[in-house]
Structure formats: C-alpha cells, structure tokens
Design a protein around this motif. Structure first.
Motif, mmCIF file in Angstrom:
data_model
loop_
_atom_site.group_PDB
_atom_site.id
_atom_site.type_symbol
_atom_site.label_atom_id
_atom_site.label_comp_id
_atom_site.label_asym_id
_atom_site.label_seq_id
_atom_site.Cartn_x
_atom_site.Cartn_y
_atom_site.Cartn_z
ATOM 1 N N HIS A 46 0.884 -1.292 -0.082
ATOM 2 C CA HIS A 46 -0.050 0.107 -0.135
ATOM 3 C C HIS A 46 1.229 1.271 -0.102
ATOM 4 N N ASP A 47 1.781 1.507 0.802
ATOM 5 C CA ASP A 47 2.568 2.173 0.754
ATOM 6 C C ASP A 47 3.505 2.438 -0.502
ATOM 7 N N LEU A 48 4.222 1.245 -1.427
ATOM 8 C CA LEU A 48 4.672 1.516 -2.627
ATOM 9 C C LEU A 48 3.688 2.834 -3.304
ATOM 10 N N LEU A 49 1.952 1.854 -3.466
ATOM 11 C CA LEU A 49 1.716 1.809 -4.230
ATOM 12 C C LEU A 49 1.117 3.793 -4.347
ATOM 13 N N ALA A 50 1.369 4.180 -2.646
ATOM 14 C CA ALA A 50 0.916 5.562 -2.562
ATOM 15 C C ALA A 50 1.942 6.409 -3.482
ATOM 16 N N ARG A 51 3.234 5.877 -3.856
ATOM 17 C CA ARG A 51 4.314 7.114 -4.565
ATOM 18 C C ARG A 51 3.734 6.597 -6.222
ATOM 19 N N VAL A 52 3.079 5.781 -6.442
ATOM 20 C CA VAL A 52 2.822 5.633 -7.628
ATOM 21 C C VAL A 52 1.781 6.749 -8.440
ATOM 22 N N PRO A 53 2.700 6.887 -9.478
ATOM 23 C CA PRO A 53 1.614 8.362 -9.890
ATOM 24 C C PRO A 53 0.673 7.379 -11.186
ATOM 25 N N ALA A 54 -0.299 8.457 -11.867
ATOM 26 C CA ALA A 54 -0.946 8.352 -13.037
ATOM 27 C C ALA A 54 -0.400 7.429 -13.899
ATOM 28 N N LEU A 55 -0.949 6.526 -14.261
ATOM 29 C CA LEU A 55 -0.055 5.622 -15.837
ATOM 30 C C LEU A 55 -0.782 5.752 -16.589
ATOM 31 N N PRO A 56 -0.320 5.649 -18.279
ATOM 32 C CA PRO A 56 -0.786 5.921 -19.348
ATOM 33 C C PRO A 56 -2.412 5.452 -20.071
ATOM 34 N N HIS A 57 -2.600 4.874 -19.080
ATOM 35 C CA HIS A 57 -3.807 4.237 -19.718
ATOM 36 C C HIS A 57 -5.391 4.353 -18.538
ATOM 37 N N GLU A 58 -5.507 5.217 -17.882
ATOM 38 C CA GLU A 58 -6.352 4.980 -16.310
ATOM 39 C C GLU A 58 -7.152 5.411 -17.569
ATOM 40 N N PRO A 59 -8.555 4.756 -16.888
ATOM 41 C CA PRO A 59 -8.926 3.941 -15.455
ATOM 42 C C PRO A 59 -8.528 2.500 -15.698
ATOM 43 N N ALA A 60 -7.667 1.637 -17.097
ATOM 44 C CA ALA A 60 -7.761 0.812 -17.482
ATOM 45 C C ALA A 60 -6.185 0.181 -17.412
ATOM 46 N N PRO A 61 -5.210 0.001 -17.187
ATOM 47 C CA PRO A 61 -4.114 -0.370 -17.571
ATOM 48 C C PRO A 61 -3.521 -1.816 -17.372
ATOM 49 N N THR A 62 -2.358 -1.796 -18.070
ATOM 50 C CA THR A 62 -2.076 -3.175 -18.376
ATOM 51 C C THR A 62 -0.974 -3.397 -16.933
ATOM 52 N N VAL A 63 -1.412 -4.308 -15.926
ATOM 53 C CA VAL A 63 -0.907 -4.182 -14.898
ATOM 54 C C VAL A 63 -0.015 -6.091 -14.763
ATOM 55 N N LEU A 64 1.560 -5.895 -14.785
ATOM 56 C CA LEU A 64 1.834 -7.161 -13.729
ATOM 57 C C LEU A 64 2.536 -7.168 -12.821
ATOM 58 N N ASP A 65 1.992 -7.949 -12.464
ATOM 59 C CA ASP A 65 2.636 -8.629 -11.031
ATOM 60 C C ASP A 65 3.304 -9.749 -10.503
ATOM 61 N N ILE A 66 4.707 -9.367 -10.927
ATOM 62 C CA ILE A 66 5.282 -10.607 -10.628
ATOM 63 C C ILE A 66 6.031 -10.759 -8.931
ATOM 64 N N GLY A 67 6.200 -12.176 -8.915
ATOM 65 C CA GLY A 67 5.581 -12.389 -7.621
ATOM 66 C C GLY A 67 4.886 -12.372 -6.821
ATOM 67 N N CYS A 68 3.678 -12.602 -7.584
ATOM 68 C CA CYS A 68 2.258 -12.402 -6.968
ATOM 69 C C CYS A 68 1.834 -13.058 -5.494
ATOM 70 N N GLY A 69 2.238 -14.306 -5.562
ATOM 71 C CA GLY A 69 2.447 -15.268 -4.283
ATOM 72 C C GLY A 69 0.601 -15.730 -4.615
ATOM 73 N N PRO A 70 0.245 -15.758 -3.211
ATOM 74 C CA PRO A 70 -1.072 -15.960 -3.281
ATOM 75 C C PRO A 70 -2.144 -15.412 -3.891
ATOM 76 N N GLY A 71 -1.472 -14.108 -3.915
ATOM 77 C CA GLY A 71 -2.470 -13.357 -4.711
ATOM 78 C C GLY A 71 -3.400 -11.979 -4.217
ATOM 79 N N ASN A 72 -2.733 -12.506 -2.730
ATOM 80 C CA ASN A 72 -2.975 -10.464 -1.756
ATOM 81 C C ASN A 72 -1.988 -9.133 -2.073
ATOM 82 N N SER A 73 -1.332 -9.940 -3.078
ATOM 83 C CA SER A 73 -0.834 -8.304 -3.846
ATOM 84 C C SER A 73 -2.085 -8.048 -4.815
#
Length: 275
Positions: free
Chosen positions: A35-62
């Motif tokens: 949550h603290d990390l994402l708070a510093r992420v600025p607006a993304l190029p294709h907001e509100p429907a960006p393409t997002v990769l979660d590398i090392g997603c584990g059990p999906g909590n992230s």
C-alpha cells in the motif's frame, strides 16, 4: 494465460515449496508495504484501465490490492510456485490472469505493461539487479516499475538463522547456502534505475510490527526465510529439533513485552517512471 507454461517458463529444479496458509497468517502486515509503495505510483498511461503485471504475486494478496486500485485494469500475476498460484486463482484475486513462470526468465516486453509491480520477491532472485533494465525496457514512456524488498538481512532473525545452519549440528544438512540471494543498498537501486532511462524515487522504512501469540517471529519466518531451510530437513525429528533451537534464539532476541512482541522490519522501496 492459464495454459501449461512452456519448458522455458517451468520453475527450475529445487524451487522452494511455499505454504500459502502460513504466508497469509500475517497477510495484513505483509501487504502494508505494498500500500505504501502504490501510494507513490503516479497516474499510469492508460488509466483507468492499465495493463499491470504482478511479478511474484504469491497467493494473490498483492494482486487483490492492485485490483482494488485499478478495478478496470488488465492484471496478470506471475509466480514460480504452483501452490501459490492455486491459492491466488481461488482466493486471492480470481478475476486476474495468472502465469507460472520464474522471474529470471520472464520477459514482460510482450505485455507492454503500464505498470510492473514486484512485492517482496526480488530478494529471492540471484542477480536481480540485472533484471531491472530489462523490465524497464518493456515500459512505454510514462509507464512505471515499482518494487519493494526486505532490508532486514542484518537483523537477528536472519543472522541467527545463518549462524545456526552453519553450526556443527546442522552444517552437513544445511550447508552454507540454505537461504538465497539478498538485496542491495538503496543507492544501488537508484543508480540502476536511473541508468535504465527512468526517473527513480527510492526510499526505506522500518516498520515496528507488534506480533501476538507464542513464538510469533518464528511463525513469521516460517512463511518466508525459513522455507528453503525447512525444505532441506526431510526428517520430522530434524525439523522439530531445528525449529526448537531457532525458536529459543528468537525468543531471546525478540522478547515478548506487555503488549506483544516488537518485530522491527526494514524495507526498501523504489518507484521508477520510464521517460
């Protein structure tokens, strides 16, 4: 994305077998840095429907956190653990796509992501500094690479574990490489990202986590740092003896107080915008 991965994507032999239930015992505490990390992420190029990769997603909590932030986004979770991905698909964030792949071999270029996120994964990847330019090169201008890693490898939880596995009783079973990889100084990540055509924002935070219950630090590390060690202790009696010895050391290093056990945990964060 849910089809069987190609041989190049298959996890290498000796991959750590993760326990999603043990990992998620401290789900809130493990997710807070994201949550603290994402708070510093600025607006993304294709907001509100960006393409997002979660590398090392584990059990999906992230991945679930990412879905709440970008409800209309195209999310893909990547992990090398079949056990973790099974939990992610069923319970973590069922609406995302998932891919069984090792972070070292996975190339995000084809996805052309707006955001690549890695939450507490790179510390397991040897040579992960070399991955950052490749991941950054997959980003379009304005897209973002964001990651956080634990910075507590000098803490008693890790130094006691390293000393114990090298002790006369355990060194033949565990050797000197029972844990993996590690992390770099924040300045090293800053330089690597700046050299990868990104504008970096790097910082560190120490969380003072208050843990409850008996042997709470031992229960915490059972879900992370202890996984490679326990994987080498096949005999139940060896595993029980090691946990008893390590648990005693942790109780001395992290004594219980009147309100619980204080567990300081340093983390390193980076958000890099491709220009």
């Amino acid at each position: 994305m849910r089809s069987t991965p190609s041989p190049a994507q298959q996890p290498e032999p000796g991959t750590v077998h993760w326990d999603p239930a043990q990992y998620l015992r401290f789900a809130d505490e493990r997710t807070r840095p994201l949550h603290d990390l994402l708070a510093r992420v600025p607006a993304l190029p294709h907001e509100p429907a960006p393409t997002v990769l979660d590398i090392g997603c584990g059990p999906g909590n992230s991945t679930a956190v990412l879905r709440r932030r970008w409800p209309g986004g195209r999310l893909t979770g990547i992990d090398s653990s079949p056990e973790m991905l099974a939990t992610a698909r069923a319970e973590g964030e069922p609406t995302a796509d998932y891919l069984l792949a090792d972070a070292r071999g996975y190339d995000p270029a084809d996805a052309r992501p707006d955001l690549v996120v890695s939450n507490a994964t790179l510390q397991w990847v040897d040579g992960h500094l070399d991955l950052l330019p490749r991941w950054a090169a997959a980003l379009k201008p304005g897209a973002v690479l964001a990651f956080q890693v634990p910075g507590n490898f000098d803490a008693p939880s890790h130094t006691l574990l390293a000393g114990l596995r090298r002790s006369p009783r355990w060194r033949d079973l565990l050797g000197g490489d029972a844990t993996r990889a590690g992390v770099h100084r924040p300045e090293t990540y800053l330089d690597a990202l700046a050299g990868a055509h990104c504008t970096p924002d790097v910082w560190e935070t120490t969380y003072l986590t208050l843990l409850a219950g008996p042997d709470p630090v031992l229960e915490w590390v059972k879900g992370t740092a202890l996984r490679p060690v326990l994987g080498r202790l096949a005999a139940p009696e060896d595993r029980a003896a090691f946990l008893a010895e390590y648990g005693a050391l942790l109780r001395e290093a992290y004594p219980a107080g009147p309100h619980g056990t204080v567990f300081p945990f340093r983390r390193i964060f980076a958000v890099a915008v491709r220009y």
